[in-house]
Design a protein around this motif. Structure first.
Motif, mmCIF file in Angstrom:
data_model
loop_
_atom_site.group_PDB
_atom_site.id
_atom_site.type_symbol
_atom_site.label_atom_id
_atom_site.label_comp_id
_atom_site.label_asym_id
_atom_site.label_seq_id
_atom_site.Cartn_x
_atom_site.Cartn_y
_atom_site.Cartn_z
ATOM 1 N N THR A 113 0.863 -1.183 0.000
ATOM 2 C CA THR A 113 0.000 0.000 0.000
ATOM 3 C C THR A 113 0.897 1.229 0.000
ATOM 4 O O THR A 113 2.109 1.117 0.163
ATOM 5 C CB THR A 113 -0.926 0.006 1.235
ATOM 6 O OG1 THR A 113 -1.836 1.123 1.143
ATOM 7 C CG2 THR A 113 -0.133 0.127 2.517
ATOM 8 N N GLN A 141 -2.475 5.212 -2.725
ATOM 9 C CA GLN A 141 -3.628 4.327 -2.549
ATOM 10 C C GLN A 141 -4.580 4.845 -1.469
ATOM 11 O O GLN A 141 -5.799 4.821 -1.652
ATOM 12 C CB GLN A 141 -3.149 2.909 -2.202
ATOM 13 C CG GLN A 141 -2.615 2.123 -3.392
ATOM 14 C CD GLN A 141 -1.361 2.738 -3.987
ATOM 15 O OE1 GLN A 141 -0.428 3.063 -3.266
ATOM 16 N NE2 GLN A 141 -1.359 2.934 -5.295
ATOM 17 N N ILE A 142 -4.035 5.323 -0.342
ATOM 18 C CA ILE A 142 -4.926 5.828 0.704
ATOM 19 C C ILE A 142 -5.500 7.187 0.341
ATOM 20 O O ILE A 142 -6.412 7.674 1.012
ATOM 21 C CB ILE A 142 -4.203 5.916 2.064
ATOM 22 C CG1 ILE A 142 -3.052 6.926 2.001
ATOM 23 C CG2 ILE A 142 -3.706 4.549 2.504
ATOM 24 C CD1 ILE A 142 -2.432 7.225 3.347
ATOM 25 N N ARG A 145 -6.469 4.563 -6.906
ATOM 26 C CA ARG A 145 -6.376 3.137 -7.198
ATOM 27 C C ARG A 145 -7.139 2.853 -8.474
ATOM 28 O O ARG A 145 -7.987 3.631 -8.894
ATOM 29 C CB ARG A 145 -6.961 2.306 -6.055
ATOM 30 C CG ARG A 145 -6.356 2.596 -4.701
ATOM 31 C CD ARG A 145 -7.030 1.775 -3.620
ATOM 32 N NE ARG A 145 -6.839 0.350 -3.841
ATOM 33 C CZ ARG A 145 -7.558 -0.597 -3.240
ATOM 34 N NH1 ARG A 145 -8.539 -0.251 -2.424
ATOM 35 N NH2 ARG A 145 -7.319 -1.872 -3.475
ATOM 36 N N THR A 184 -4.733 2.538 5.830
ATOM 37 C CA THR A 184 -5.076 1.430 4.934
ATOM 38 C C THR A 184 -6.012 0.454 5.625
ATOM 39 O O THR A 184 -7.001 -0.008 5.043
ATOM 40 C CB THR A 184 -3.798 0.699 4.484
ATOM 41 O OG1 THR A 184 -2.956 1.603 3.778
ATOM 42 C CG2 THR A 184 -4.142 -0.472 3.578
#
Length: 375
Positions: free
Chosen positions: A325, A329-330, A334, A365
């Motif tokens: 991750t 992504q956070i 994505r 995450t």
């Protein structure tokens, strides 16, 4: 080792002097005589120096067996330095490229005339060392630091311009380290990976077994999907995932961008992708050292080459270990989202890395898994 003798003997003498003073103050009857102090100091110094000598000898033997690949940067003198290093009978450094003018006689060492050629050389030869014979441009310094190269200034001006006595040297040329760039992830990051990924693999083994069984019953043999990805400094490795779709051929697997809406995907495959459970086998990649828990997501070589041409700074994200991750992504980047935005977030993460930043990303995450969106 001989260079370390004065400092090590001085530190050992100081340590024994402190021990003797404390012992005399606490228990005067047990005070150490001068002969005992000298003997203890000599014995410890000898053992310490012998150990360091063995370590240095082993490191030097490894370097001679496999000389470090290096780039030389600067003016016309780089050609002379390259030839001197190539002629060395017991080389510690192997020049693989010259970044500078094409004048002179480069011999077997190629001259790299552009940033793209430098990047290719860095990846092809796994370069970790750059010797600056002249004054390198700021752009090249950023590029080399981005790829994790140690930068040294090599003085080739001749007699009267040497470094301070006792300094480092290479083939008779004085060496001076250049200031480091931004801090890079190191042993602390790897320790965090091992401390979390190992127990996670054990605790999640029932879930891994259930996912594997579901894929086997739903889609047949071939539970794990293996794919070549690009990791830190451009090194490739085999990434593991639970199979959610069986591609037509290797070309489709290597060049098709997103299969999230593919009609061939079974309900089990869709669930695994939507819940991100298909990524769990990458815990094994983390234990192997191919990846980290946190870092830029690894991509296939085809897309790394494509995005590297289209987006400035995309290749710089490979300065750090790739991750399960990451900051992109956070931040909601994505699946089929902007590559330019991802690259910007990834490079920000690398430039501002800290162990606490990794912990924060892992916590966020974990919270995001409560409302999964897939990849």
């Amino acid at each position: 080792m001989l260079d370390e003798v004065p400092a090590l003997c001085a530190r050992t003498a100081l340590a024994w002097a402190v021990v003797a003073a404390l012992l005399a103050a606490v228990r005067p009857a047990a005070a150490l005589p001068l002969s005992a102090l000298v003997t203890a100091w000599a014995a410890q110094s000898l053992v310490a120096l012998s150990g360091r000598g063995l370590v240095h000898a082993r490191r030097r033997a490894r370097r001679r067996a496999r000389p470090a690949a290096a780039l030389l940067i600067g003016d016309a003198r780089t050609h002379t330095v390259a030839e001197v290093l190539r002629r060395s009978e017991r080389p510690l450094v192997r020049p693989v490229g010259i970044v500078g003018p094409r004048a002179g006689t480069p011999g077997d060492v190629p001259v790299l005339g552009s940033a793209d050629e430098v990047r290719r050389a860095l990846g092809t030869h796994d370069v970790r060392l750059a010797l600056c014979v002249g004054e390198p441009s700021a752009a090249y310094l950023r590029l080399l630091r981005a790829h994790g190269c140690a930068l040294w200034r090599l003085d080739a001006r001749g007699p009267g311009h040497g470094a301070a006595p006792g300094g480092a040297s290479l083939a008779g040329y004085p060496l001076t380290p250049l200031p480091p760039g931004p801090r890079r992830p190191g042993a602390g990051k790897r320790a965090l990976d091992l401390a979390l990924a190992g127990p996670a693999l054990v605790l999640l083994s029932p879930l891994l077994l259930a996912c594997a069984l579901a894929v086997r019953l739903s889609d047949g043999p071939g539970v794990l999907f293996r794919q070549e990805r690009v990791g830190q400094y451009g090194k490739t490795f085999t990434l593991l995932k639970f199979r959610s779709l069986r591609p037509c051929d290797d070309r489709e697997a290597a060049t098709r961008w997103n299969v999230a809406q593919d009609d061939r995907m079974s309900p089990v495959g869709r669930f695994l992708r939507r819940s991100s459970l298909d990524e769990l086998p990458q815990l094994w990649n983390i234990l192997r050292g191919d990846m980290s828990l946190v870092g830029p997501r690894p991509e296939r070589p085809f897309f790394v080459n494509e995005f590297g041409r289209r987006y400035e700074g995309y290749r710089h994200r490979h300065r750090a270990p790739v991750g399960l991750t990451g900051l992109a992504q956070i931040s909601g980047l994505r699946g089929d989202t902007s590559i330019e935005d991802r690259s910007r977030h990834d490079n920000y993460y690398v430039d501002h890395w800290s162990l606490w930043h990794d912990v924060r990303i892992l916590v966020r995450t974990a919270l995001a898994l409560v409302r999964p969106s897939g990849s």
